[in-house]
Design an enzyme around this catalytic site. Sequence first.
Site, PDB file in Angstrom:
ATOM      1  N   THR A 126      44.140  51.449  42.555  1.00  0.00           N
ATOM      2  CA  THR A 126      44.189  50.117  41.972  1.00  0.00           C
ATOM      3  C   THR A 126      43.224  50.078  40.799  1.00  0.00           C
ATOM      4  OG1 THR A 126      43.603  47.805  42.364  1.00  0.00           O
ATOM      5  CG2 THR A 126      42.681  49.380  43.889  1.00  0.00           C
ATOM      6  N   GLU A 184      44.496  46.233  48.272  1.00  0.00           N
ATOM      7  CA  GLU A 184      43.533  46.538  49.332  1.00  0.00           C
ATOM      8  C   GLU A 184      44.007  46.063  50.702  1.00  0.00           C
ATOM      9  OE1 GLU A 184      42.903  45.551  46.348  1.00  0.00           O
ATOM     10  OE2 GLU A 184      41.067  46.461  45.555  1.00  0.00           O
ATOM     11  N   LYS A 192      35.608  28.621  32.021  1.00  0.00           N
ATOM     12  CA  LYS A 192      34.537  27.618  32.132  1.00  0.00           C
ATOM     13  C   LYS A 192      34.369  26.974  30.772  1.00  0.00           C
ATOM     14  CE  LYS A 192      32.815  30.485  35.631  1.00  0.00           C
ATOM     15  NZ  LYS A 192      33.279  31.816  35.310  1.00  0.00           N
ATOM     16  N   TRP A 198      35.285  23.545  35.120  1.00  0.00           N
ATOM     17  CA  TRP A 198      35.897  24.734  35.675  1.00  0.00           C
ATOM     18  C   TRP A 198      37.401  24.542  35.599  1.00  0.00           C
ATOM     19  CZ3 TRP A 198      38.996  25.943  39.721  1.00  0.00           C
ATOM     20  CH2 TRP A 198      38.820  27.203  40.297  1.00  0.00           C
TER      21      TRP A 198
HETATM   22  P1  AMP Z   1      47.191  43.991  43.113  1.00  0.00           P
HETATM   23  O1  AMP Z   1      46.132  44.633  43.882  1.00  0.00           O
HETATM   24  O2  AMP Z   1      47.466  44.624  41.790  1.00  0.00           O
HETATM   25  O3  AMP Z   1      48.431  43.817  43.913  1.00  0.00           O
HETATM   26  O4  AMP Z   1      46.697  42.527  42.731  1.00  0.00           O
HETATM   27  C1  AMP Z   1      46.285  41.626  43.718  1.00  0.00           C
HETATM   28  C2  AMP Z   1      45.908  40.331  43.071  1.00  0.00           C
HETATM   29  O5  AMP Z   1      47.066  39.669  42.556  1.00  0.00           O
HETATM   30  C3  AMP Z   1      45.317  39.344  44.039  1.00  0.00           C
HETATM   31  O6  AMP Z   1      43.952  39.601  44.276  1.00  0.00           O
HETATM   32  C4  AMP Z   1      45.567  38.030  43.320  1.00  0.00           C
HETATM   33  O7  AMP Z   1      44.603  37.798  42.306  1.00  0.00           O
HETATM   34  C5  AMP Z   1      46.882  38.268  42.645  1.00  0.00           C
HETATM   35  N1  AMP Z   1      47.967  37.674  43.447  1.00  0.00           N
HETATM   36  C6  AMP Z   1      48.747  38.285  44.342  1.00  0.00           C
HETATM   37  N2  AMP Z   1      49.644  37.420  44.847  1.00  0.00           N
HETATM   38  C7  AMP Z   1      49.411  36.220  44.269  1.00  0.00           C
HETATM   39  C8  AMP Z   1      49.995  34.915  44.367  1.00  0.00           C
HETATM   40  N3  AMP Z   1      51.018  34.676  45.153  1.00  0.00           N
HETATM   41  N4  AMP Z   1      49.465  33.933  43.617  1.00  0.00           N
HETATM   42  C9  AMP Z   1      48.423  34.158  42.790  1.00  0.00           C
HETATM   43  N5  AMP Z   1      47.844  35.359  42.642  1.00  0.00           N
HETATM   44  C10 AMP Z   1      48.334  36.377  43.372  1.00  0.00           C
END
Ligand code: AMP
Length: 547
Positions: free
Chosen positions: A189, A336, A446, A451
Amino acid sequence: MPTKILPSAKAAKNYPLLIKQIFASAGRFEPDNKISYRGEAEFSYDEFRQRVQQLANTLKAAGVEAGDTVAVMDWDSHRYLECYFAIPMLGAVLHHVNIRLSPEQIAYTMNHAEDKLVLAHDDFIPLVQQIQDHLTTVDGYIRLTDTSNSETVGEIDFIGEYEALLRTQEPICEFPDFDENSIATTFYTTGTTGNPKGVYFSHRQLVLHTMNMATTLGSYEGLPLLRSDSVYMPITPMFHVHAWGVPYVAVMLNCTQIYPGRYEPDLLVRLIRDHKVTVSHCVPTILQMLLACETGQKTRLDNWKILIGGSALPQGLAQAAIDKGADIYSAYGMSETCPLLTVTHLNKEQRSLPMAQQLKYRTLTGVPVNFVDLTISEPDGSLAVHDGRAVGEITVQAPWLTQGYFKEDQKQEELWQGGRLHTGDVASIHENGFVEIKDRIKDVIKTGGEWLSSIELENLISQHPDVAAVAVVGVPDEKWGERPFAMVVPKQPELTQATLQQHLQQYVESGHLSKWAIPDEIQMVDDIPKTSVGKINKKEIRAQLSH
Ligand code: AMP
C-alpha cells in the site's frame, strides 16, 4: 477466575482454517455454474478445480515450496483466481503485485517481499524486462498470455507458458495441512511519503473474512448482493486487497463468475449486459467511467447491484447509477483490513422510504459488519459520542486485520498504537449506527480556523446536474491557512465556476455549509488524476497545484 478448558480426546485433532477448505466447496452446490474470462473462455467448476491442482503441480515443479513467495502480474482473470487458491494452498505466499505503481516501486516491492517466482502477463513483459536485472530474489518466470502463441517472447528466460505448463501436469494435488496462521497473501500500500508498505494476511484471516462476507452480503434483506445464483464480476483489481475478498466468497457460494481482464469501460458494460451480471464492486471513479462511456450511455443497468467503496460515494453519482436502474450500496475498508469493515445495511424502515430519501443512507459508509469493533476516538484517546456530529479517528479491531507492515517495525507500531488499528480516517457515527467518513486525516481542509471536509464539499458539488466528477483539496493560503480548491469534469462544456459557486450558495443559505467552504477557484478539466487503483489522487492534485 480462569476459564474452564476441558481436556480433549487423545485422538482429537485441531482443524485449521485453511483456504483449501474454501476450495473444497467449489462446485459442490452448483456444479453447472461457470467461470468465464472476458466472454472469450469459459470453465466449469470441475475444470476450475482441476486447473488449480495442475497449477499447484506446475508451481511445485518450478521449485516452489511452503514459505516461498510467488508474485502475480495479471489483469483480472480466471488464471488470477486459480493463483488465489493454488499458491497459498501449497503454503506459499501470493504477492499481488500492484502493476500500476512505477517500475522502481514495483521492483522495490518485489525485492522487499522476497519474490521467488513471477507469473507475468504479456502486457507486463516490457516492465519485467526493464526491472529484471534489479530483482534480487527472483529465480524464475512463467508467462501468462491471451494469445494462442505459446512460444516464449522477449529477453526473459521463461520456465514456460501457463496453459502449456498446466497441460503437462496431473489434475490431482494433495494440499497439506499446516498452521492456520501461516501467511497466505501479501501486497503493498502506498502512503503519502516513503516506500510502499507490505501488508499480509493469514489463511485463518482470509477464511474468517470469507465466511463473514458470505453472511454479510448474502443473508440480510437489507443487503441482498451475493447468493449462489448471482452472476459476479469484480471491477476492483484482483491485485488490490483480494478484489475486496469477494472472489473467495463467489467460489465458496459457487456463483457464476466473469473476469473482465484489463478494464476497458465499454467492454465492462458489454460484459454486464451480455452476461447478465447481477453484482459488481468498484471505486466511484470507475462507476463514473462506466456510466459515461459510449456503451454505458446507451445501456440500462436494471439487474445490476453495485457495491461502491474505496472512496466516498458522491450523491450525484449514486443518483446517476440509480437513474440507470442500478441498485447501489457503499462499503468501507482499507488495504490493512483485508478489507471489509462497514457496509450499507438498510433496515425495514429505511427500505420502505422513497429512493430520494434512501440515497443518504446508501451513500454513507454503512454500519460495521459482524465481528468488527469500530470506534471513533478523540486525539486524547477518549471515545467520541455517536450523534452524527462529533468526529474522531476510526480505530478498529477485527479478526482479519494485518498484524503489521512487513519489515517496518516503527510504522507497524504506529498502525497498532494502543492495541487497535488506526485507520487515519476521520468520521462521525450517527445515532442509528451509520458511519460517515468525513475525510482522511491528511485531506481535511483547515480554513480560517474552521474544519472542512473535502468529501462533503465533493458531495455537494456532485449534485449539480452538469458535474460528471469532482475532486476537492486544500491549498495553502497565507491569510486563511488553507482554502478549498475544486477540480471538476463537466458534463456540459458551458458549465462555469460561477454557476457552481452559485449552486453551493444554496447550501450556505440552508445552513449546510459554511460560507468559507465555497472554493474561490473551480477548475474545469477533462480528467482528474487517479491513483494506481483508480481513486482520486489528491496527493498528485496538490503536487500539480504547488508548481
Ligand atoms: P486503500 O488502502 O488504498 O484501499 O485505501 C483505504 C482508504 O480509502 C481508507 O482509509 C479511506 O480513507 C478510503 N475509503 C475506503 N472506503 C471508503 C468509503 N466508503 N468512503 C470514504 N473513504 C473510503
